[in-house]
Motif scaffolding. Structure first.
Motif, PDB file in Angstrom:
ATOM      1  N   GLU A 136      46.892  41.390  35.963  1.00 36.80           N
ATOM      2  CA  GLU A 136      47.528  40.298  34.629  1.00 36.80           C
ATOM      3  C   GLU A 136      46.497  39.221  34.316  1.00 36.80           C
ATOM      4  O   GLU A 136      45.794  38.556  35.180  1.00 36.80           O
ATOM      5  CB  GLU A 136      48.566  39.832  35.642  1.00 36.80           C
ATOM      6  N   ARG A 137      46.469  39.054  32.836  1.00 35.55           N
ATOM      7  CA  ARG A 137      45.511  38.227  32.533  1.00 35.55           C
ATOM      8  C   ARG A 137      45.847  36.605  32.627  1.00 35.55           C
ATOM      9  O   ARG A 137      47.171  36.636  32.369  1.00 35.55           O
ATOM     10  CB  ARG A 137      45.098  38.439  30.975  1.00 35.55           C
ATOM     11  N   ALA A 138      45.044  35.883  33.021  1.00 30.79           N
ATOM     12  CA  ALA A 138      45.633  34.441  33.125  1.00 30.79           C
ATOM     13  C   ALA A 138      45.798  33.739  31.764  1.00 30.79           C
ATOM     14  O   ALA A 138      46.562  32.865  31.547  1.00 30.79           O
ATOM     15  CB  ALA A 138      44.649  33.438  34.172  1.00 30.79           C
ATOM     16  N   ARG A 139      45.070  34.288  31.074  1.00 27.50           N
ATOM     17  CA  ARG A 139      44.864  33.526  29.647  1.00 27.50           C
ATOM     18  C   ARG A 139      44.162  34.663  28.708  1.00 27.50           C
ATOM     19  O   ARG A 139      43.425  35.288  29.115  1.00 27.50           O
ATOM     20  CB  ARG A 139      44.311  32.182  29.689  1.00 27.50           C
ATOM     21  N   GLY A 190      40.802  33.054  36.878  1.00 24.90           N
ATOM     22  CA  GLY A 190      42.390  33.246  37.254  1.00 24.90           C
ATOM     23  C   GLY A 190      43.164  34.126  37.048  1.00 24.90           C
ATOM     24  O   GLY A 190      44.445  34.353  37.343  1.00 24.90           O
ATOM     25  N   ASP A 191      42.519  35.479  36.721  1.00 22.58           N
ATOM     26  CA  ASP A 191      43.315  36.709  36.442  1.00 22.58           C
ATOM     27  C   ASP A 191      43.922  37.252  37.590  1.00 22.58           C
ATOM     28  O   ASP A 191      43.128  37.068  38.735  1.00 22.58           O
ATOM     29  CB  ASP A 191      42.317  38.079  35.969  1.00 22.58           C
ATOM     30  N   ASP A 214      38.485  33.821  41.353  1.00 25.04           N
ATOM     31  CA  ASP A 214      37.988  32.493  41.005  1.00 25.04           C
ATOM     32  C   ASP A 214      36.547  32.805  41.113  1.00 25.04           C
ATOM     33  O   ASP A 214      35.876  32.745  42.088  1.00 25.04           O
ATOM     34  CB  ASP A 214      38.531  31.395  42.191  1.00 25.04           C
ATOM     35  N   PHE A 215      36.037  32.247  39.848  1.00 27.55           N
ATOM     36  CA  PHE A 215      34.466  32.309  39.876  1.00 27.55           C
ATOM     37  C   PHE A 215      33.722  31.252  40.252  1.00 27.55           C
ATOM     38  O   PHE A 215      34.200  30.028  39.907  1.00 27.55           O
ATOM     39  CB  PHE A 215      33.950  32.840  38.315  1.00 27.55           C
ATOM     40  N   ASN A 216      32.562  31.304  40.519  1.00 27.87           N
ATOM     41  CA  ASN A 216      31.699  30.103  40.673  1.00 27.87           C
ATOM     42  C   ASN A 216      30.743  30.190  39.683  1.00 27.87           C
ATOM     43  O   ASN A 216      30.500  31.114  38.825  1.00 27.87           O
ATOM     44  CB  ASN A 216      30.969  29.945  42.212  1.00 27.87           C
ATOM     45  N   GLN A 217      29.921  29.089  39.815  1.00 28.50           N
ATOM     46  CA  GLN A 217      28.867  28.904  38.709  1.00 28.50           C
ATOM     47  C   GLN A 217      27.547  29.892  38.462  1.00 28.50           C
ATOM     48  O   GLN A 217      26.974  30.359  37.607  1.00 28.50           O
ATOM     49  CB  GLN A 217      28.106  27.546  38.732  1.00 28.50           C
TER      50      GLN A 217
END
Length: 704
Positions: free
Chosen positions: A133-136, A109-110, A78-81
């Motif tokens: 696994e790629r989230a998208r 989300g990966d 989960d990345f932040n800004q």
């Protein structure tokens, strides 16, 4: 110590490309250890790493990262800004920090494999070894053609992807410079700064209404039209009410029945019937559209409904779970039409106590369609058609509501922002949807049906647990640490909270929500109280619903717009038919899918509201408003304008009178020289300086 430090450098270098095999010279060069003495240390460090199984010898004198080592963990990133990230690992209490230089090719989300280490003796940090696994792989962004070159880039919203996507000339897909597009990421070669992709759809010019609404749906992977074969399947449905089918049901067409819904509703999920019995009690029927009669497992219609899992309510449109022929016609409980329903029928005495209950399939005929406003008018004036019936239902609902609150239900009554739109979907006004008695009336009877269906499946008549598989709507207890933080914060405003036990917490929260009504800090304290709650989800484990104060609770009353309700209908009928309990595993997978689709839909709805608010505020640039500070972060704070709900950012770097420091504990920023303070809940005068439709962001400036 020296060898450990070199070992760390080696691992960091090798982790940049964990599938690559290196000899010791390549490794020494990679970490800039080039003289003979340094190279000797590199060889020793390699032996130590091999001994601790952090690397392995792929062939004589050649090494590769050992991906099966201790210290590697799998989780979701989960990345932040700022570009830094945290990885959430199941079973670990704290998320693991990943510095932006160690995120490799991971995206929001990966599912990633990381290696952990204590950086400079501080707390646990990690580096991404590989994306599992790629989230998208599809993203929304703005296309930028690089002048005089055969390529371009798609610049995406930084929340979803922290890098631009390289597009070769052959993959432009008809997009022009500046278009908003959907891009599919095709590959990300090791060592490349950017992934490569192709443009698969042009959405239109940024900032235009249709473009932005379609962008929101695409951003969350939500479809905005049905495949042709699904529409064809829906059109073929037999909509006739047959004597043969009616014979299998309780025919309730002769009983006074009506719907109460928002004025713009087209899908009427539920209706109420009421009649007085000879013994003086009331028979109240909660009738729900019998979607399961029409949508059958194993059909493409059912598959599509499951994939969508929920209808999505954007500001200017509904993206339905079921094709319109079902949602607005066949299954909608429209007035003066016979309809198949699935019903929960209760016999209540004058104190709203249940004397008898019945569940099963019915056929009804709605006599009247009320809007909430019309029903409210009956309650307030005691005049008009069916006023007597509505007043009885209102009285019984008020008794049930009071009893629910007494037993620990929490009453979040947040007003929702709504827009008046003109024929071009331009926002011409803002209003707030406020719950009144007529809303509470419907809510109480829906809650009753949801709870009683759940109890019927889960408990025997004697109150023993059946262990029948069912889909529950569950809401876990609040996080104690968040509650303590809330208590400490509201105490600065003079409010008290008692956290001694679950009952006291619920009483305190209700009292707090009541006491802040109409005060400047109302919105902020309500928001913080909601953030201290867990999220409600779907599950096969009946852990109860904290917010409602129910031990067993399910969603049963909206199968037109929620797939879990359709599952609940099928399971209830299965048990009414004497069926055995099916396996939990498959249903749990469906529950998880429905919960995650619900979250996406809520995010899309929130984005569409933000977009509309920015659009509405475009007309007010340069104007001054009184706002309330609604959120504080290290880079600035947000201010909400109470009369329209619009929220804008004030960046700390734009406050030129002082240098400001953020204090997370007090939700405030302080001027280091002047002692000026901006705190959550404070009233401030602001000027609207910028409205960015594409980022859905407003910028405000403090006015003295």
């Amino acid at each position: 110590m020296k060898l450990m430090e070199i070992g760390r450098l080696i691992l960091r270098f090798m982790n940049e490309n964990p599938s690559k095999i290196y000899n010791y010279k390549q490794i020494a060069d990679g970490i800039d250890h080039k003289n003979p003495r340094q190279r000797e240390l590199v060889i020793q460090a390699l032996h130590k790493l091999q001994g601790s199984e952090k690397i392995k010898e792929a062939e004589k004198g050649k090494y590769i990262v050992n991906l099966n080592i201790a210290g590697t963990l799998t989780g979701v990133i989960d990345f932040n800004q700022t570009g830094n990230a945290y990885v959430n690992v199941e079973g670990l209490e704290d998320d693991i920090f990943i510095h932006s230089k160690n995120v490799k090719d991971a995206l929001q989300g990966d599912k990633v494999l990381i290696i952990t280490y204590h950086y400079k003796g501080k707390k646990l940090e990690g580096s991404v070894l590989e994306v599992l696994e790629r989230a998208r792989t599809e993203f929304v962004g703005t296309f930028q053609v690089i002048n005089h070159k055969d390529f371009g880039f798609v610049v995406c919203d930084k929340k979803s992807i922290n890098t631009d996507i390289f597009i070769p000339k052959t993959k432009f897909g008809g997009a022009e410079n500046g278009d908003k597009v959907i891009v599919k990421m095709t590959e990300w070669k090791p060592g490349d700064k950017n992934p490569e992709g192709e443009i698969i759809q042009v959405l239109g010019a940024p900032g235009e209404h249709e473009t932005e609404i379609h962008s929101i749906l695409a951003e969350y992977g939500l479809p905005y039209e049905f495949p042709n074969e699904v529409e064809r399947d829906a059109d073929k449905i037999d909509r006739s009410i047959t004597d043969e089918e009616v014979a299998k049901r309780w025919d309730m067409r002769g009983i006074c029945t009506f719907t109460i819904d928002p004025k713009d509703a087209k899908d009427f999920d539920d209706a109420l019937s009421i009649r007085k019995l000879e013994n003086g009690n009331w028979e109240i029927g909660v009738h729900i559209a019998d979607v399961s009669h029409y949508v059958v497992p194993g059909t493409i219609l059912d598959d599509e409904a499951y994939q969508r899992a929920t209808s999505v309510y954007l500001v200017d449109r509904v993206v339905p779970m079921l094709p319109e022929v079902l949602s607005n016609d066949v299954c909608s409980l429209r007035p003066n039409e016979d309809k198949y329903t699935f019903s929960a029928v209760f016999e209540l005495n004058d104190n709203a106590e249940i004397q008898k209950q019945w569940f099963g399939r019915t056929v009804i005929h709605s006599d009247r369609r009320f809007t909430y406003e019309e029903a409210q008018e009956r309650i307030e004036t005691k005049q008009g058609d069916l006023a007597e019936e509505i007043l009885v239902l209102d009285r019984l609902a008020k008794i049930m509501r009071a009893e629910r609150i007494r037993k620990g239900a929490i009453t979040f009554d947040r007003s929702e922002v709504r827009f008046n739109l003109d024929e071009n979907n331009e926002p011409v006004g803002v209003y707030f949807k406020i719950s009144k008695d007529s809303n509470h009336l419907i809510e109480e009877f829906m809650l009753l049906a949801n709870r009683k269906v759940s109890e019927f499946v889960s408990l025997t008549r004697k109150g023993e647990i059946t262990n029948n598989t069912f889909i529950y709507r569950v809401h876990d207890d609040p996080d104690p640490a968040k509650l303590e933080a809330l208590r400490d914060f509201v105490s600065t405003f003079g409010y008290k909270m008692n956290l001694a036990n679950t009952k006291k917490v619920a009483e305190s929260l209700n009292k707090l929500l009541h006491d802040v009504k109409g005060k400047g800090e109302e919105n902020m304290i309500e928001t913080l109280a909601m953030r201290s709650m867990s999220k409600a989800i779907y599950s096969t484990e009946p852990i109860g619903h904290y917010g409602l104060g129910f031990e067993y609770y399910s969603h049963f009353t909206s199968p037109i717009r929620r797939y879990p309700d359709l599952l609940a209908h099928r399971l209830l009928q299965h048990y009414l038919d004497g069926g055995k309990s099916p396996s939990k595993h498959e249903l749990e997978e469906k529950a998880k899918h429905c919960s995650s689709m619900e979250r996406l839909a809520a995010d899309a709805e929130r984005d569409s509201i933000k977009f509309m608010q920015v659009k509405f505020m475009e007309k007010h640039i340069g104007e001054v408003f009184t706002g309330v500070i609604s959120g504080v972060a290290e880079f600035g704070f947000w201010v909400e304008i109470p009369e329209n709900g619009a929220e804008g950012l004030i960046k700390l770097r734009d406050l030129v009178d002082d240098s400001y420091i953020y204090d997370a504990k007090t939700h405030a920023v302080y001027g280091s020289r002047t002692g000026n303070k901006y705190q959550l809940g404070d009233q401030v005068q602001i000027k609207v300086v910028k409205a960015n439709l594409i980022q859905k962001q407003l910028d405000f400036k403090i006015v003295d």
